[in-house]
Motif scaffolding. Structure first.
Motif, PDB file in Angstrom:
ATOM      1  N   SER A  73       0.654  -1.204   0.235  1.00 15.91           N
ATOM      2  CA  SER A  73       0.463   0.179  -0.043  1.00 15.91           C
ATOM      3  C   SER A  73       1.120   0.712  -0.295  1.00 15.91           C
ATOM      4  O   SER A  73       0.833   2.544  -0.016  1.00 15.91           O
ATOM      5  CB  SER A  73      -0.784   0.299   1.713  1.00 15.91           C
ATOM      6  OG  SER A  73      -0.578  -0.364   2.842  1.00 15.91           O
ATOM      7  N   ASN A  74       1.844   1.195   0.346  1.00 18.16           N
ATOM      8  CA  ASN A  74       3.023   2.138   0.110  1.00 18.16           C
ATOM      9  C   ASN A  74       3.893   2.184  -1.490  1.00 18.16           C
ATOM     10  O   ASN A  74       4.686   3.343  -0.536  1.00 18.16           O
ATOM     11  CB  ASN A  74       4.052   2.221   1.511  1.00 18.16           C
ATOM     12  CG  ASN A  74       3.218   2.005   3.034  1.00 18.16           C
ATOM     13  OD1 ASN A  74       2.332   3.011   3.244  1.00 18.16           O
ATOM     14  ND2 ASN A  74       3.851   1.252   3.861  1.00 18.16           N
ATOM     15  N   GLY A  75       4.031   1.180  -1.874  1.00 16.61           N
ATOM     16  CA  GLY A  75       4.511   1.216  -3.039  1.00 16.61           C
ATOM     17  C   GLY A  75       5.143   1.099  -2.508  1.00 16.61           C
ATOM     18  O   GLY A  75       6.388   0.946  -3.841  1.00 16.61           O
ATOM     19  N   LEU A  76       5.974   0.239  -2.041  1.00 18.08           N
ATOM     20  CA  LEU A  76       7.364  -0.350  -2.085  1.00 18.08           C
ATOM     21  C   LEU A  76       7.133  -2.136  -2.554  1.00 18.08           C
ATOM     22  O   LEU A  76       5.961  -2.595  -2.438  1.00 18.08           O
ATOM     23  CB  LEU A  76       7.831  -0.165  -0.940  1.00 18.08           C
ATOM     24  CG  LEU A  76       7.803   0.374   0.088  1.00 18.08           C
ATOM     25  CD1 LEU A  76       8.572   0.360   1.793  1.00 18.08           C
ATOM     26  CD2 LEU A  76       9.008   1.347  -0.870  1.00 18.08           C
ATOM     27  N   ALA A  77       8.120  -2.321  -3.436  1.00 14.98           N
ATOM     28  CA  ALA A  77       8.349  -3.433  -4.291  1.00 14.98           C
ATOM     29  C   ALA A  77       8.586  -5.401  -3.061  1.00 14.98           C
ATOM     30  O   ALA A  77       9.468  -4.611  -2.241  1.00 14.98           O
ATOM     31  CB  ALA A  77       9.259  -3.120  -4.805  1.00 14.98           C
ATOM     32  N   LEU A  78       7.004  -5.795  -3.221  1.00 12.43           N
ATOM     33  CA  LEU A  78       7.334  -6.378  -2.466  1.00 12.43           C
ATOM     34  C   LEU A  78       8.286  -7.607  -2.730  1.00 12.43           C
ATOM     35  O   LEU A  78       9.279  -8.564  -2.181  1.00 12.43           O
ATOM     36  CB  LEU A  78       6.219  -7.480  -1.655  1.00 12.43           C
ATOM     37  CG  LEU A  78       5.269  -6.292  -0.908  1.00 12.43           C
ATOM     38  CD1 LEU A  78       3.884  -7.296  -0.162  1.00 12.43           C
ATOM     39  CD2 LEU A  78       6.034  -6.039   0.209  1.00 12.43           C
ATOM     40  N   THR A  79       8.568  -7.484  -4.795  1.00  7.98           N
ATOM     41  CA  THR A  79       9.573  -8.784  -5.241  1.00  7.98           C
ATOM     42  C   THR A  79       9.092  -7.911  -7.079  1.00  7.98           C
ATOM     43  O   THR A  79       8.106  -6.715  -6.537  1.00  7.98           O
ATOM     44  CB  THR A  79       8.311  -9.750  -5.443  1.00  7.98           C
ATOM     45  OG1 THR A  79       9.373 -10.601  -6.333  1.00  7.98           O
ATOM     46  CG2 THR A  79       6.586  -9.637  -5.702  1.00  7.98           C
ATOM     47  N   GLY A  80       9.925  -8.603  -7.594  1.00  9.98           N
ATOM     48  CA  GLY A  80      10.481  -7.082  -8.958  1.00  9.98           C
ATOM     49  C   GLY A  80      10.853  -5.945  -8.574  1.00  9.98           C
ATOM     50  O   GLY A  80      11.127  -5.236  -7.515  1.00  9.98           O
ATOM     51  N   THR A  81      11.166  -5.478  -9.679  1.00 10.89           N
ATOM     52  CA  THR A  81      11.820  -3.972  -9.782  1.00 10.89           C
ATOM     53  C   THR A  81      10.981  -2.782  -9.703  1.00 10.89           C
ATOM     54  O   THR A  81      11.449  -1.795  -9.685  1.00 10.89           O
ATOM     55  CB  THR A  81      13.068  -3.904 -10.396  1.00 10.89           C
ATOM     56  OG1 THR A  81      12.427  -4.209 -11.846  1.00 10.89           O
ATOM     57  CG2 THR A  81      14.086  -4.987 -10.166  1.00 10.89           C
ATOM     58  N   SER A  86       0.422   4.291  -7.477  1.00  9.35           N
ATOM     59  CA  SER A  86      -0.827   4.396  -7.862  1.00  9.35           C
ATOM     60  C   SER A  86      -1.259   3.442  -8.743  1.00  9.35           C
ATOM     61  O   SER A  86      -0.431   3.088  -9.778  1.00  9.35           O
ATOM     62  CB  SER A  86      -1.324   5.709  -8.519  1.00  9.35           C
ATOM     63  OG  SER A  86      -0.361   6.196  -9.492  1.00  9.35           O
ATOM     64  N   CYS A  87      -2.108   2.554  -8.268  1.00  7.92           N
ATOM     65  CA  CYS A  87      -2.152   1.257  -8.924  1.00  7.92           C
ATOM     66  C   CYS A  87      -2.938   1.983  -9.502  1.00  7.92           C
ATOM     67  O   CYS A  87      -4.193   0.974  -9.397  1.00  7.92           O
ATOM     68  CB  CYS A  87      -1.960   0.250  -7.884  1.00  7.92           C
ATOM     69  SG  CYS A  87      -1.851  -2.011  -9.148  1.00  7.92           S
ATOM     70  N   GLY A 120      -4.494  -2.081  -0.566  1.00  5.97           N
ATOM     71  CA  GLY A 120      -3.705  -1.599  -1.593  1.00  5.97           C
ATOM     72  C   GLY A 120      -2.798  -2.023  -2.493  1.00  5.97           C
ATOM     73  O   GLY A 120      -2.155  -1.567  -2.331  1.00  5.97           O
ATOM     74  N   TYR A 121      -3.131  -3.287  -2.155  1.00  3.27           N
ATOM     75  CA  TYR A 121      -1.480  -3.824  -2.702  1.00  3.27           C
ATOM     76  C   TYR A 121      -2.276  -3.756  -4.674  1.00  3.27           C
ATOM     77  O   TYR A 121      -2.902  -3.879  -4.421  1.00  3.27           O
ATOM     78  CB  TYR A 121      -2.072  -5.695  -2.855  1.00  3.27           C
ATOM     79  CG  TYR A 121      -1.434  -5.601  -1.267  1.00  3.27           C
ATOM     80  CD1 TYR A 121       0.489  -6.309  -1.108  1.00  3.27           C
ATOM     81  CD2 TYR A 121      -1.743  -5.775   0.414  1.00  3.27           C
ATOM     82  CE1 TYR A 121       0.672  -6.046   0.042  1.00  3.27           C
ATOM     83  CE2 TYR A 121      -1.444  -6.034   1.709  1.00  3.27           C
ATOM     84  CZ  TYR A 121       0.047  -6.255   1.404  1.00  3.27           C
ATOM     85  OH  TYR A 121       0.474  -6.247   2.537  1.00  3.27           O
ATOM     86  N   CYS A 122      -1.035  -3.786  -4.617  1.00  4.74           N
ATOM     87  CA  CYS A 122      -0.818  -4.036  -6.433  1.00  4.74           C
ATOM     88  C   CYS A 122      -0.036  -4.969  -7.452  1.00  4.74           C
ATOM     89  O   CYS A 122       1.290  -5.270  -7.360  1.00  4.74           O
ATOM     90  CB  CYS A 122      -0.224  -2.708  -7.273  1.00  4.74           C
ATOM     91  SG  CYS A 122      -0.202  -2.454  -8.559  1.00  4.74           S
ATOM     92  N   LEU A 123      -0.464  -5.781  -7.976  1.00  2.32           N
ATOM     93  CA  LEU A 123      -0.423  -6.819  -8.427  1.00  2.32           C
ATOM     94  C   LEU A 123       0.207  -6.705 -10.271  1.00  2.32           C
ATOM     95  O   LEU A 123      -0.498  -6.006 -11.427  1.00  2.32           O
ATOM     96  CB  LEU A 123      -0.668  -8.368  -8.552  1.00  2.32           C
ATOM     97  CG  LEU A 123      -0.264  -9.484 -10.286  1.00  2.32           C
ATOM     98  CD1 LEU A 123       1.667  -9.733  -9.723  1.00  2.32           C
ATOM     99  CD2 LEU A 123      -1.022 -10.457  -9.640  1.00  2.32           C
ATOM    100  N   MET A 124       1.753  -6.797 -11.150  1.00  2.00           N
ATOM    101  CA  MET A 124       1.870  -6.861 -12.056  1.00  2.00           C
ATOM    102  C   MET A 124       2.703  -7.662 -12.531  1.00  2.00           C
ATOM    103  O   MET A 124       4.228  -8.002 -12.224  1.00  2.00           O
ATOM    104  CB  MET A 124       3.155  -5.189 -12.484  1.00  2.00           C
ATOM    105  CG  MET A 124       2.029  -4.057 -11.613  1.00  2.00           C
ATOM    106  SD  MET A 124       2.896  -2.447 -11.177  1.00  2.00           S
ATOM    107  CE  MET A 124       4.081  -2.519 -10.263  1.00  2.00           C
TER     108      MET A 124
END
Length: 436
Positions: A73-81, A86-87, A120-124
């Motif tokens: 939710s804070n825009g920090l990458a849990l995995t990946g670069t 904003s998602c 607030g999570y975002c998957l890309m």
């Protein structure tokens, strides 16, 4: 070649569009399908299960080369670069440093599909879009080589064919120039394998042969006219000179004038026959051709000659097959038959039999007049159809040697031929005509 190039260019553009569109659809469906599966993992076990599923894909190499990023939710990458504060759901493109599978000097281009998740999570999920572009480039490059190779072959083949074509056209031109210069015996050489130009050469050669025959005929006619008319003209002049010098009484002048008129009538008859032959050979009478019964025509002519043959102490027989029709000119065929019967009457002794026949032979119609008279030497059977030809036995009789020439011209006008043969004894002249 221009038409071919444009056609192949349009085909290449259509192929490129179809291939790239299909690959792009499969490319995006693959990413959406994996995104849907990972979204289900997140819904079932939250971020930990999502990250575990991504890790398993990367570890087991089942991701198929896909790139993954998960942002909190804070825009920090849990995995990946990827970094994205904003998602928003949808596609976007990421340009980054090359990873080794791009052409030299090009950056890596990722097509990424973003999906907002709960809390607030975002998957890309993304993949290298250069693969799709590479296939499209390969399609265009392949078509480019096809066009280049085909055009090269087309140019080479076109130059070869045109050089051979122009060489043969040059031969035709040189032959025509030689004929113009006076060598009318020149003919266009033909090839063993017939083609359009060879058929044209054959047609031109036949035309030249026909023209040469007509020119020879014209020369012979001119010479024959000069030779055959010189005698009656000289005789006419002598008669007039004799009348001028010796005729003193009106009766003597009248007799001399009658002899001169007879000579002039003979000359006019000769010229009329020449003009008649020219008119027949000109072919203008073909326009008035119509179908009619040749059987009835032959019967009528034989009936009209019955008395004249009997007065000459000869006998006329007729064997006419019924219902035989031809397409032609009745007047000319009557004249041809009359000429044949009159010749038979004139050049056969008393007691001779003149046989007129009409029958079907090998799909055509044969009209013949035969007699049992003295006949014609075999060496002269073809000559008797030439103009002004009169054999020695007929020199003492009236005539101009054009009767059988008219017969031959009439037969040729009707698409047939006239032939003379030995009747054993006597002479047989037959006309073969096409049936109506």
């Amino acid at each position: 070649m221009l038409l071919f190039t444009v056609s192949v260019g349009l085909l290449a553009a259509l192929t490129y569009f179809l291939v790239v569109s299909r690959l792009d659809l499969e490319f995006r469906n693959h990413i959406r399908a994996d995104t849907h599966t990972l979204s289900a993992e997140f819904a079932a076990g939250g971020p930990k299960q999502l990250l575990r599923a991504i890790s398993e894909r990367q570890h087991n190499r089942t991701a198929g080369g896909l790139y993954y990023s998960v942002l909190d939710s804070n825009g920090l990458a849990l995995t990946g670069t990827a970094e994205r504060h904003s998602c928003e759901a949808g596609w976007f493109e990421v340009v980054g440093p090359p990873d080794g599978d791009e052409p030299s000097g090009e950056m890596e281009r990722l097509a990424v599909f973003a999906t907002p998740l709960r809390q607030g999570y975002c998957l890309m999920v993304g993949d290298d879009y250069g693969k799709v572009r590479g296939v499209g480039t390969l399609v265009l490059r392949t078509f480019g080589w096809v066009i280049l190779i085909t055009l090269t072959l087309a140019v080479a083949g076109g130059l070869l064919l045109s050089s051979r074509f122009l060489k043969r056209i040059d031969i035709i031109n040189r032959t025509a120039e030689a004929i113009i210069e006076g060598d009318i015996r020149q003919r266009i050489p033909r090839r063993a394998a017939p083609d359009d130009l060879d058929r044209l050469a054959a047609t031109l050669n036949r035309m030249l042969d026909r023209t040469n025959d007509l020119m020879d005929s014209l020369r012979h006619v001119t010479s024959d006219i000069a030779h055959d008319l010189r005698t009656p003209l000289g005789r006419l002049r002598n008669q007039l000179e004799d009348a001028k010098a010796h005729a003193g009484t009106p009766e003597e002048f009248r007799a001399a004038a009658e002899e001169a008129i007879a000579e002039v009538d003979g000359l006019l008859s000769t010229f009329s026959a020449i003009l008649r032959i020219a008119q027949i050979e000109g072919g203008s009478r073909r326009a008035g051709f119509k179908a009619f019964s040749l059987s009835r025509l032959v019967e009528d002519v034989c009936e009209s000659f019955a008395d004249a043959v009997e007065e000459a102490s000869k006998r006329l027989t007729a064997e006419v097959a019924p219902n035989l029709a031809v397409n032609g000119d009745q007047e000319l065929l009557v004249q041809a038959l009359v000429n044949l019967i009159e010749n038979a009457i004139a050049y056969t002794p008393q007691g001779s039999v003149i046989a007129v026949g009409l029958q079907r032979c090998e799909g055509r119609i044969c009209l013949s007049v035969a007699d049992n008279g003295p006949g014609v030497p075999e060496t002269d059977l073809e000559r008797i159809f030439q103009r002004f030809v009169r054999l020695e036995p007929s020199r003492s009789t009236a005539g101009n040697g054009l009767g059988l020439s008219i017969v031959a011209a009439v037969a040729e006008l009707h698409g047939g031929a006239a032939r003379a043969s030995d009747n054993h004894p006597g002479l047989r002249i037959a006309l073969t005509l096409p049936a109506a």
